[in-house]
Design an enzyme around this catalytic site. Structure first.
Site, mmCIF file in Angstrom:
data_model
loop_
_atom_site.group_PDB
_atom_site.id
_atom_site.type_symbol
_atom_site.label_atom_id
_atom_site.label_comp_id
_atom_site.label_asym_id
_atom_site.label_seq_id
_atom_site.Cartn_x
_atom_site.Cartn_y
_atom_site.Cartn_z
ATOM 1 N N THR A 195 7.050 2.607 0.284
ATOM 2 C CA THR A 195 6.030 3.612 -0.020
ATOM 3 C C THR A 195 6.573 4.731 -0.900
ATOM 4 O O THR A 195 5.811 5.359 -1.642
ATOM 5 C CB THR A 195 5.420 4.209 1.266
ATOM 6 N N LEU A 241 2.590 7.747 -1.823
ATOM 7 C CA LEU A 241 1.277 7.439 -1.276
ATOM 8 C C LEU A 241 1.454 6.339 -0.229
ATOM 9 O O LEU A 241 1.285 5.155 -0.506
ATOM 10 C CB LEU A 241 0.335 7.006 -2.395
ATOM 11 N N HIS A 242 1.750 6.748 0.995
ATOM 12 C CA HIS A 242 2.187 5.808 2.017
ATOM 13 C C HIS A 242 1.098 4.817 2.459
ATOM 14 O O HIS A 242 1.217 3.605 2.281
ATOM 15 C CB HIS A 242 2.667 6.573 3.257
ATOM 16 N N ASP A 243 0.055 5.349 3.096
ATOM 17 C CA ASP A 243 -0.867 4.501 3.856
ATOM 18 C C ASP A 243 -1.673 3.506 3.022
ATOM 19 O O ASP A 243 -1.927 2.380 3.490
ATOM 20 C CB ASP A 243 -1.807 5.371 4.688
#
Length: 312
Positions: A195, A241-243
């Site tokens: 991520t 922008l992880h999720d």
């Protein structure tokens, strides 16, 4: 191929919000059956309201939102307003929720949905602490073999982001993560190693702003605020922008690469609690229980994300 049946379990959080919007902008790829909220980035009173606001922003009041666990299984709740702001979605003026919460606890909703669908047809995307998912597994063990896969955001092969050892989502409820990782459900893990390669550069944010839509403006505002934390820390290149990486994998898995590994969760040692012990080199001889993602085609990822947001 028919759209995959999907539950997003989340703690919105700006990046959670974008993950929900990515799914809603991809109806040919995913059928979003429900959004389930858990305490994490901010308390449950905020996360359930935030999830409903995001669904309302997309004009999709047909997607039910359930409130779940307001605390981890064992440990006190840790939140992250220092990243996401007081509301969890600071940076955008979102509409008030246009629908009430769906009735019942999120864990029971997960159980009911998985039982009602054909066996191994429902994918669950936990992009926050996995308390709701773990409770569902403990309350109804019969659902475990019925789940198609769990595609999660959490963990790391290397260093953490809330302690030197642990990533936030796993750290908040390591005991829930331990239940999920021991469950035998096929797992795909998007940790910090991948991520952090999905960076919201100014150029990528401008392309989202240029959509000229309410969704584009909201996402631009949220991610601009969200990026301030990394700027304050001196981290260049834009906020990770992880999720949305987890949802993007469900939609287009060829954007990512990884390796099948054995992953265990540290729950005993306080200095390293919440660490994902990834046997990347296969040194333990234990059977793999998770596909650990470590590469992403970030340009194609952001192109796909922007195109899907443009549909809303």
């Amino acid at each position: 191929m028919p759209a995959q049946s999907l539950i997003i379990d989340c703690d919105p959080g700006q990046d959670d919000a974008v993950a929900i919007l990515l799914a809603l902008g991809s109806p040919q790829d995913v059928e979003l059956l429900a959004v389930t909220a858990v305490a994490g980035n901010v308390p449950l009173t905020r996360t359930q309201e935030n999830a409903r606001s995001v669904v309302s922003l997309a004009g999709r009041q047909d997607v039910p939102v359930y409130a779940g666990s307001d605390r981890p299984l064992v440990r006190p709740l840790v939140t992250a307003e220092y990243v996401h702001g007081k509301t969890g979605l600071d940076g955008a003026d979102l509409p008030s929720p246009a629908q009430p919460l769906a009735g019942g606890h999120a864990s029971q909703a997960i159980i009911d949905i998985v039982r009602s669908r054909p066996e191994r047809s429902v994918t669950i995307c936990p992009v926050g602490p996995m308390t709701n998912v773990a409770l569902a597994m403990r309350l109804a063990p019969d659902i475990v073999p019925r789940i198609r896969q769990i595609v999660l955001m959490g963990g790391a092969i290397g260093l953490g982001n809330i302690t030197p050892a642990a990533e936030f989502n796993i750290y908040v409820d390591p005991h829930a993560a331990d239940i999920v990782f021991r469950s035998g459900v096929p797992l795909v893990m998007h940790g910090l190693d991948v991520t952090h390669k999905a960076r919201c550069t100014p150029e990528r944010l401008e392309r989202i702003a240029d959509l000229g839509t309410a969704v584009g403006r909201a996402v631009y505002g949220m991610l601009t605020f969200y990026g301030k934390y990394d700027q304050h820390r001196g981290a260049g290149g834009g906020a990770p922008l992880h999720d949305p990486c987890a949802v993007a994998y469900v939609i287009q898995p060829d954007l990512f690469g990884g390796r099948d590994c054995h992953v265990a969760i540290e729950v005993a040692s306080e200095p390293s609690i919440g660490r994902t012990l990834v046997d990347w080199g296969g040194v333990t001889g234990q059977a793999a229980n998770c596909k650990v993602i470590d590469t992403i085609d970030d340009d194609r990822f952001f192109e796909m994300l922007t195109e899907r947001l443009a549909r809303l």
